[in-house]
Design a protein around this motif. Structure first.
Motif, short mmCIF file in Angstrom:
data_model
loop_
_atom_site.label_atom_id
_atom_site.label_comp_id
_atom_site.label_asym_id
_atom_site.label_seq_id
_atom_site.Cartn_x
_atom_site.Cartn_y
_atom_site.Cartn_z
N GLU A 59 0.82 -1.42 -0.07
CA GLU A 59 0.07 -0.03 -0.10
C GLU A 59 0.98 1.16 0.05
N ILE A 60 0.59 1.98 -0.94
CA ILE A 60 1.51 3.50 -1.01
C ILE A 60 0.36 4.56 -1.09
N SER A 61 0.93 5.74 -0.82
CA SER A 61 0.06 6.98 -0.78
C SER A 61 0.74 7.80 -1.77
N PHE A 62 1.94 7.66 -2.34
CA PHE A 62 2.52 8.77 -3.41
C PHE A 62 3.08 7.73 -4.68
N LEU A 63 2.94 8.30 -5.68
CA LEU A 63 3.54 7.72 -7.03
C LEU A 63 4.34 8.87 -7.49
N PRO A 64 5.63 8.20 -8.37
CA PRO A 64 6.51 9.44 -8.78
C PRO A 64 5.60 10.32 -10.06
N PRO A 65 5.96 11.42 -10.00
CA PRO A 65 5.17 12.33 -11.10
C PRO A 65 5.52 11.83 -12.30
N LEU A 66 4.23 12.14 -13.19
CA LEU A 66 4.40 12.25 -14.64
C LEU A 66 5.19 13.38 -15.14
N LEU A 67 6.02 13.47 -16.01
CA LEU A 67 7.07 14.40 -16.42
C LEU A 67 6.18 15.01 -17.58
N LEU A 68 5.65 16.13 -17.81
CA LEU A 68 5.39 16.77 -19.11
C LEU A 68 6.19 17.73 -19.50
N THR A 69 7.04 17.38 -20.60
CA THR A 69 7.80 18.76 -21.22
C THR A 69 6.99 18.96 -22.40
N PHE A 70 7.20 20.51 -22.55
CA PHE A 70 6.38 21.18 -23.64
C PHE A 70 7.34 22.28 -24.15
N GLU A 71 6.93 22.53 -25.54
CA GLU A 71 7.50 23.62 -26.20
C GLU A 71 6.49 24.17 -27.20
N LEU A 72 6.05 25.53 -26.93
CA LEU A 72 5.23 25.91 -27.53
C LEU A 72 5.22 26.79 -29.01
N PRO A 73 4.74 26.45 -30.11
CA PRO A 73 4.67 26.76 -31.45
C PRO A 73 4.58 28.28 -31.51
N GLU A 74 5.01 28.99 -32.37
CA GLU A 74 4.64 30.48 -32.80
C GLU A 74 3.06 30.78 -32.76
N ASP A 75 2.41 29.72 -33.29
CA ASP A 75 0.91 29.82 -33.87
C ASP A 75 0.16 29.38 -32.67
N TYR A 76 0.81 28.87 -31.21
CA TYR A 76 0.01 28.34 -30.15
C TYR A 76 -0.47 29.64 -29.32
N PRO A 77 -1.79 29.91 -29.07
CA PRO A 77 -2.73 28.57 -29.02
C PRO A 77 -3.77 28.93 -30.20
N SER A 78 -3.73 29.53 -31.20
CA SER A 78 -4.66 30.01 -31.90
C SER A 78 -4.83 28.88 -33.24
N SER A 79 -3.84 28.20 -33.49
CA SER A 79 -3.67 27.24 -34.64
C SER A 79 -3.14 26.02 -34.17
N SER A 80 -2.06 25.73 -33.39
CA SER A 80 -1.38 24.50 -33.29
C SER A 80 -1.21 24.29 -31.74
N PRO A 81 -1.43 22.87 -31.29
CA PRO A 81 -1.29 22.52 -29.99
C PRO A 81 0.19 22.58 -29.47
N PRO A 82 0.65 22.56 -28.45
CA PRO A 82 1.99 22.35 -27.69
C PRO A 82 2.61 21.30 -28.39
N SER A 83 3.83 21.20 -28.62
CA SER A 83 4.61 20.08 -28.85
C SER A 83 4.95 19.69 -27.61
N PHE A 84 4.89 18.29 -27.01
CA PHE A 84 5.18 17.95 -25.78
C PHE A 84 5.56 16.49 -25.82
N THR A 85 6.41 15.99 -24.66
CA THR A 85 6.86 14.53 -24.31
C THR A 85 6.16 14.36 -22.88
N LEU A 86 5.69 13.21 -22.72
CA LEU A 86 5.07 12.63 -21.69
C LEU A 86 5.72 11.58 -21.05
N THR A 87 6.58 11.54 -20.05
CA THR A 87 7.22 10.44 -19.40
C THR A 87 6.94 10.16 -18.02
N CYS A 88 6.71 8.80 -17.99
CA CYS A 88 6.22 8.40 -16.42
C CYS A 88 7.18 6.81 -16.15
#
Length: 537
Positions: A59-88
């Motif tokens: 039984e545990i109370s905490f899990l290691p966090p998810l790592l969300l690494t992102f980079e915002l394109p020039e046309d974010y947020p109007s046209s493109s979503p963020p470029s991102f990596t998701l690590t766990c």
């Protein structure tokens, strides 16, 4: 374009004000950063690892966090979503891909609005429910990995790319590639810059990088399971060295990392919580409190330290227990040492060992004054040999071993008794008060008086027999044997409910009945024994 840049800057400033430095790190050179998201776990959350017929669950109370690494394109947020990596570390590649797809869907649903905070809230509150993980997280077993690599060939290379991919609905598909030369340092990389999940992990020791990403280890189904995210200012080398000497499988290594992280977070949460001390009843931060592991009772360090120091100073090492009423839990040696200091802990350790040896019927002590080490004696023989100094002695007379001959000390005692007993019976007082008066007269008298008493009663009678008689009479009159360990106990006050300082057995002083740990006072309700016995003066 200018409006997008303004919204990006406002969003990054908002994230910086909402999250602390341990959760959000911004790359000042561009519109990029990383966010560590700790998922919320329900009560009684369990981690399970199956290894053949063995089932490990914690039984545990905490899990290691998810790592969300992102980079915002020039046309974010109007046209493109963020470029991102998701690590766990504790999710598979398939699960991470599903989460990444959901993040992209959330952006599509906003219709061109900023989305990073919504992503964080989703990962924190709804990620487990989205993956159908409720109160049980089953880690992949090592048997499933034999199709990719084995423990005997950890450096085998995978040449075929993994065809797992994710692309936003409105964009063309880009395949992800997996180039693995060593499973311990493998990297999942995606070239999709339109918001697809990218299980990307840079080398943890790469220099001149603002972010250190976690490594990804292949699980047994060929899916990626990343190790613990490393803080940018920390180096993973120490952790690798800690586990390098252990023969752990990848799944066991992952499980140990989860347990270590959970323990560290529990200590951190304990240190920042206010608790009421069970002795002084004042509120204290957990950082200045001690929790006993056996019973869970919490006390401030000052109160528990004073309690332990008093018991050790008085020699009552068996009394170094939980101060809570009717609780017999003991603090760990490390806790005692931190509370009382090195000097008192050495005394505590020595007396505790001495007390344990005294309770063992087959233990005697070397009679040499310069040694005194504990010696195990055999029941079938009166001979013993000290393992420290090599002295062979008789356990009966405590002198050099004399073989099968009778003990010399016993012979002398018998001669003294036979020779002097007749004279002792003639003139010795018959009461304890008379013997005490004779001993006082001999001790305080002049030399002529002492010589007169010696000529009448005998010198050995006065120096040996009288004192032994007084000691035995005093002990018989003022003490009783514990009904459990038969240790001699003196009662100098208080009620008739006693506790042996050696074996911790509760008993009635009046009738020597053993009492239970709980509800011991019921013995004095319907019995002739009284809880208090008054002696009128």
């Amino acid at each position: 374009m200018i409006a997008d840049m303004v919204e990006q800057e406002d969003e990054l400033l908002a994230l910086h004000s909402i999250f602390g430095s341990e959760e959000f790190v911004r790359d000042e050179s561009k519109s990029a950063g990383e966010i560590r998201v700790s998922v919320e776990l329900p009560a009684d959350f369990t981690v399970v690892l199956k290894e053949g017929e063995t089932l490990r669950q914690y039984e545990i109370s905490f899990l290691p966090p998810l790592l969300l690494t992102f980079e915002l394109p020039e046309d974010y947020p109007s046209s493109s979503p963020p470029s991102f990596t998701l690590t766990c570390s504790w999710l598979t590649h398939t699960q991470l891909t599903a989460l990444g797809a959901q993040l992209t869907d959330l952006y599509q649903a906003t219709g061109g609005a900023v989305v990073l905070f919504s992503w964080v809230q989703f990962l924190k509150e709804d990620a487990l429910r989205f993956l159908d993980i409720h109160t049980l997280l089953e880690l992949p077993s090592d048997e499933q990995s034999t199709q990719y690599y084995s423990q005997d060939s950890l450096n085998a290379a995978l040449s075929e790319p993994n065809n797992n991919q994710h692309t936003p609905k409105s964009e063309p598909s880009d395949n992800q590639s997996c180039n693995v030369s060593d499973p311990s340092t493998s990297d999942w990389t995606s070239t999709d810059l339109q918001g697809a999940v990218a299980l990307d992990s840079c080398k943890a020791n790469q220099k001149n990088s603002p972010f250190d990403h976690s490594k990804v280890q292949l699980d047994q189904s060929g899916q990626g399971a990343a190790s613990l995210p490393i803080h940018p200012r920390e180096s993973p080398q120490n952790e690798d060295q800690t586990l390098s000497g252990l023969s752990l499988t990848p799944s066991q290594t992952l499980l140990s990392q989860l347990l270590i992280y959970d323990a560290a977070q529990n200590r951190k949460a304990f240190a920042t919580t206010v608790f009421d001390c069970g002795v002084c009843f004042m509120g204290w931060l957990g950082s200045v409190c001690v929790q006993l592991p056996e019973c869970g009772h919490i006390f401030c360090q000052t109160c528990l330290a004073q309690f332990c120091k008093l018991q050790i100073t008085e020699g009552n090492v068996q009394g170094v227990i939980c101060p809570q009423a009717d609780c017999t839990a003991t603090p760990t040696p490390a806790q005692v040492k931190s509370l009382v200091g090195e000097e008192l802990f050495s005394r505590y350790d020595r007396l505790l060992l001495q007390n344990t040896l005294d309770c063992m019927p087959d233990v005697t002590y070397c009679p040499r004054r310069s040694c005194g080490s504990a010696v195990i004696q055999e029941k079938s023989s009166t001979a013993a040999m000290c393992s420290v100094c090599g002295f062979a002695f008789c356990v009966t007379c405590r002198k050099t071993y004399h073989g099968a001959d009778d003990c010399q000390g016993k012979q002398n005692t018998n001669k003294l008794t036979e020779k002097d007993s007749q004279q002792a019976r003639i003139d010795l007082p018959q009461s304890q008060e008379g013997i005490q008066a004779l001993l006082d007269d001999y001790a305080r008298g002049s030399k002529q008086r002492q010589q007169l008493l010696e000529s009448r009663y005998g010198r050995k009678i006065l120096q040996v027999t009288v004192e032994e008689c007084l000691s035995e009479d005093w002990m018989a009159f003022n003490s009783k044997n514990c009904p459990h360990c038969f240790c001699r106990i003196q009662k100098d006050g208080g009620c008739n409910m006693m506790m042996c300082s050696r074996c911790r057995q509760r008993f009635c002083w009046a009738c020597l009945t053993r009492l239970p740990t709980k509800r011991a006072g019921t013995h004095f309700v319907d019995s002739p024994c009284s809880i208090y016995q008054y002696h009128p003066t």
